[in-house]
Write a protein that holds these residues in place. Structure first.
Motif, PDB file in Angstrom:
ATOM      1  N   ARG A  70       0.846  -1.194   0.000  1.00 45.36           N
ATOM      2  CA  ARG A  70       0.000   0.000   0.000  1.00 45.36           C
ATOM      3  C   ARG A  70       0.884   1.248   0.000  1.00 45.36           C
ATOM      4  NH1 ARG A  70      -3.300   0.187   4.867  1.00 45.36           N
ATOM      5  NH2 ARG A  70      -2.641  -1.893   5.455  1.00 45.36           N
ATOM      6  N   HIS A  84       2.440   2.091  -3.349  1.00 46.85           N
ATOM      7  CA  HIS A  84       1.543   2.415  -4.458  1.00 46.85           C
ATOM      8  C   HIS A  84       2.013   3.727  -5.094  1.00 46.85           C
ATOM      9  CE1 HIS A  84      -2.064   3.415  -6.683  1.00 46.85           C
ATOM     10  NE2 HIS A  84      -2.436   2.154  -6.524  1.00 46.85           N
ATOM     11  N   TRP A 135       0.665   6.209  -6.501  1.00 47.83           N
ATOM     12  CA  TRP A 135      -0.036   7.431  -6.112  1.00 47.83           C
ATOM     13  C   TRP A 135       0.379   7.912  -4.729  1.00 47.83           C
ATOM     14  CZ3 TRP A 135      -1.504  10.926  -9.025  1.00 47.83           C
ATOM     15  CH2 TRP A 135      -2.117  10.671 -10.246  1.00 47.83           C
ATOM     16  N   CYS A 136       0.618   6.940  -3.875  1.00 44.42           N
ATOM     17  CA  CYS A 136       0.995   7.250  -2.497  1.00 44.42           C
ATOM     18  C   CYS A 136       2.317   8.033  -2.492  1.00 44.42           C
ATOM     19  CB  CYS A 136       1.131   5.936  -1.741  1.00 44.42           C
ATOM     20  SG  CYS A 136       0.816   6.064  -0.022  1.00 44.42           S
TER      21      CYS A 136
END
Ligand SMILES: Cc1cc2nc3c(=O)[nH]c(=O)nc-3n(C[C@H](O)[C@H](O)[C@H](O)COP(=O)(O)OP(=O)(O)OC[C@H]3O[C@@H](n4cnc5c(N)ncnc54)[C@H](O)[C@@H]3O)c2cc1C
Lengths: 177, 451
Positions: B422, B425, B427-428
């Motif tokens: 996560r 990711h 975008w993170c």
């Protein structure tokens, strides 16, 4: 007992924990107090079950994604620990035996349901036997029998209605729990 | 002729060394499964400590946080923690950085889902009553399942053919068919096994520092609330400090490079912590403290023929949820012994994968903690991360991916691999790097307008 050390969420008397018709996949374990499983029908509330400390409810949501089919309310103050669905699935993947207690509880409920079903069937047989006996009584004229038959049929209808209601509700509560 | 397979037959004798969580969990799950299978086991657990005494001698020395996932798992197993065991229920984490403080709540469930406990009967010198030791509570559960608890220190173990003999102070205590090593990493028992079990090697450890400071229930409720406080203050030699409320006490747990008592004193003197202490608070001359070792790796070969190691003596999650790991390994070993057998190959095939799963997950944990350290030491990034999380917590009903990463990392609610992917990711990362550029620009524009 210090309030500071109590786990889960505190629900006040009559407060709704799970609402019939709502979509949710959270399940719950009662930490303290009692809750009732209720079904609302045209304003009247039928209590289907009373659950206490250590009992699990909402576990059927682990197996299907149907809306909640009964409402769960606190009876007095109740402390309830919510179990998060996604986390639980991941833990079950590592250790499938974690689902065993839920399955055991569900199988116990199916057993209870079977007992109720058998008792309902017995009542129905009993009623139909009585009717047959009445019909067999040759010396009674049909006209004289009419009021008796009507009362019997009405009673039978009522009884059947409550039995089927109970069965359907139990079945739904099982799906709910 | 083919040799008969070694299994736990009805009436088999099982000796568990260590009555910490791993030992008790093994006893509970072995007994439960045996009962389901229609078998009876003769289970004896050896524990040298009495958890009824105050201070380190009656305590298994840890921060005492029972993770969100373990509280839930135990409840599903029918083990509900009573309020005498739970010292404080927790609903949020506060992160205190040099950039400021931010409170994070679980985005999934709004409840007090984490428990803090004392492993023993409370800090040294405490007069507090009504504290029930977590370890003693679990031992009680094991006894309810028919496990016999013997308060002896096992100082010698001899293997003779298929049997293992256990000794204490020169006396033979018993012979057993299966030996379970649940002795943790804090004592020297593990070393004894390195000598007798070929291939077994205790996990690597680092020293930590812990202390219990009495502040009173009312003050703690008022100042610390139902939160665990994590301090990331860039103090040299300290990775982070956790402050855990427990009734009249707070537990201070320091993770760093060879932490000492002076580090605890320095932390209590730090401006960020002083805000949480009563005015005029003076660090007491004497307070309960200890320097327990924490596992930072995995044991090598945590099994042999008729022998399994569980809990810290085997594999445990990095920095988090050690008690939850004890539950996982103990249950896996118990199920292997009963369902598959007690030969070395049975443990290798059915128990070892669980250990390997935890070990592999710790690799991701290591990367995450390294990234966290790096971020907290690079001001622009840590400021941006802090701002993003603060923004998320203003609207916690919306998506809160950055808060969730912190929450899951520090509560141990998710496996590290899950958090890692996560965090990785695209975008993170893009959003975080974007924030590194945008926040200072925004600040500059505001200050220009204000001027
Ligand atoms: C500073 C610190 C903070 C931590 N914080 C947390 C936390 O907040 N939450 C969490 O989940 N985990 C935490 N942990 C990890 C946690 O303490 C361990 O993972 C957990 O205790 C492991 O349980 P265990 O049963 O394997 O070992 P232990 O708890 O160490 O138990 C081993 C037992 O074996 C007994 N024993 C050893 N040798 C013998 C012998 N020869 N004969 C008889 N008895 C023997 C010991 O007396 C002891 O009781 C922390 C650890 C440290 C060091």
């Amino acid at each position: 007992m210090s309030e500071d050390s109590l786990l889960g969420r505190l629900y006040k008397d009559g407060e709704t924990i799970v609402e019939e018709g709502m979509l949710s996949r959270t399940m719950y374990v009662i930490q303290g107090g009692k809750v009732k499983v209720v079904k609302n029908d045209k304003g009247s509330e039928t209590v289907l079950a009373l659950l206490g400390e250590g009992d699990i409810f909402g576990e059927m949501s682990l197996f299907d994604a149907s809306p909640r089919s009964a409402t769960i309310k606190a009876v007095g103050e109740a402390r309830v620990l919510a179990i998060e669905y996604e986390g639980l699935l991941k833990r079950i993947k590592v250790d499938p035996t974690l689902a065993l207690r839920m399955i055991k509880q569900m199988s116990q409920r199916i057993r209870d349901l079977n007992v109720r079903l058998i008792s309902a069937q017995r009542t129905m047989h009993h009623a139909s036997d009585s009717l047959l006996q009445l019909k067999k009584a040759e010396d009674v004229r049909i006209k004289d029998l009419e009021p008796n038959i009507i009362t019997l049929i009405t009673r039978l209808q009522e009884k059947l209605h409550t039995i089927t209601e109970q069965y359907v509700h139990q079945d739904e509560s099982l799906r709910e729990d | 002729m083919k040799e008969a397979k070694a299994i736990l037959h009805d009436g088999a004798r099982v000796a568990i060394i260590g009555g910490g969580p791993a030992g008790s969990f093994f006893g509970i799950f072995a007994s439960k499964l045996a009962q389901d299978m229609g078998k009876t086991l003769d289970l004896t657990l050896y524990e040298r400590k009495s958890f009824f005494t105050h201070g380190a001698s009656g305590c298994n020395m840890c921060a005492g946080v029972i993770s969100e996932s373990l509280v839930q798992t135990l409840a599903l197993e029918g083990i509900n923690l009573p309020s005498t065991v739970v010292q404080w229920s927790i609903e949020s984490y506060f992160f205190h950085t040099l950039e400021g403080s931010v409170e994070i709540k679980s985005s999934r469930l709004r409840q007090r889902g984490i428990a803090t406990v004392f492993r023993g009967s409370g800090p040294a010198g405490s007069l507090a009553k009504g504290i029930q030791s977590f370890d003693e509570f679990l031992l009680g559960k094991a006894m309810e399942h028919g496990v016999c608890v013997n308060r002896s220190f096992i100082d010698k173990v001899c293997r003779e053919g298929e049997k293992t003999k256990l000794y204490s102070a020169g006396n033979i205590l018993q012979e057993c068919d299966l030996l379970v090593g649940a002795f943790g990493i804090k004592g020297a028992t593990g070393k004894m096994y390195e000598d007798i079990i070929t291939g077994y090697k205790v996990p690597p450890t680092v020293k930590t520092a812990q202390s219990e400071i009495e502040l009173g229930n009312d003050w703690i409720a008022h100042r610390f609330g139902h939160s665990i406080h994590i301090f990331l203050l860039r103090i040299p030699g300290i990775k982070f400090v956790s402050v855990i409320p427990k009734g009249d006490y707070i537990t201070i747990s320091v993770l760093g490079k060879d932490p000492k008592l002076d580090h605890i004193r320095a932390f209590l003197d730090h401006a960020a912590m002083k805000k949480f202490l009563p005015s005029g608070f003076k660090v007491p001359e004497k307070f309960c403290h200890c320097f327990p070792k924490i596992s930072v790796g995995a044991a090598r070969n945590p099994f042999a023929a008729r022998t399994a190691f569980v809990g810290d003596a085997s594999s445990t999650r990095l920095y988090k949820d050690g008690i939850g790991s004890a539950y996982i390994t103990a249950k896996a070993a118990a199920h292997t012994a009963l369902l598959h057998g007690i030969e070395e190959k049975d443990f290798r095939e059915y128990y070892f994968p669980t250990c390997k799963f935890l070990n592999r997950d710790n690799l991701f944990g290591r990367l995450l903690f390294a990234a966290n350290n790096l971020i907290s030491f690079i001001s622009p990034i840590s400021r941006s991360y802090f701002n993003i999380v603060q923004g998320e917590q203003k609207n916690p009903e919306k998506n809160t991916p950055y808060s969730d990463i912190l929450w899951d990392m520090f509560t141990g609610s998710r496996f590290y691999k899950d958090i890692f992917f996560r965090a990785l990711h695209p975008w993170c990362i893009i959003y975080l790097l974007g924030a590194v550029v945008i926040y200072p620009l925004k600040k500059a524009v505001f200050s220009f307008i204000n001027r």
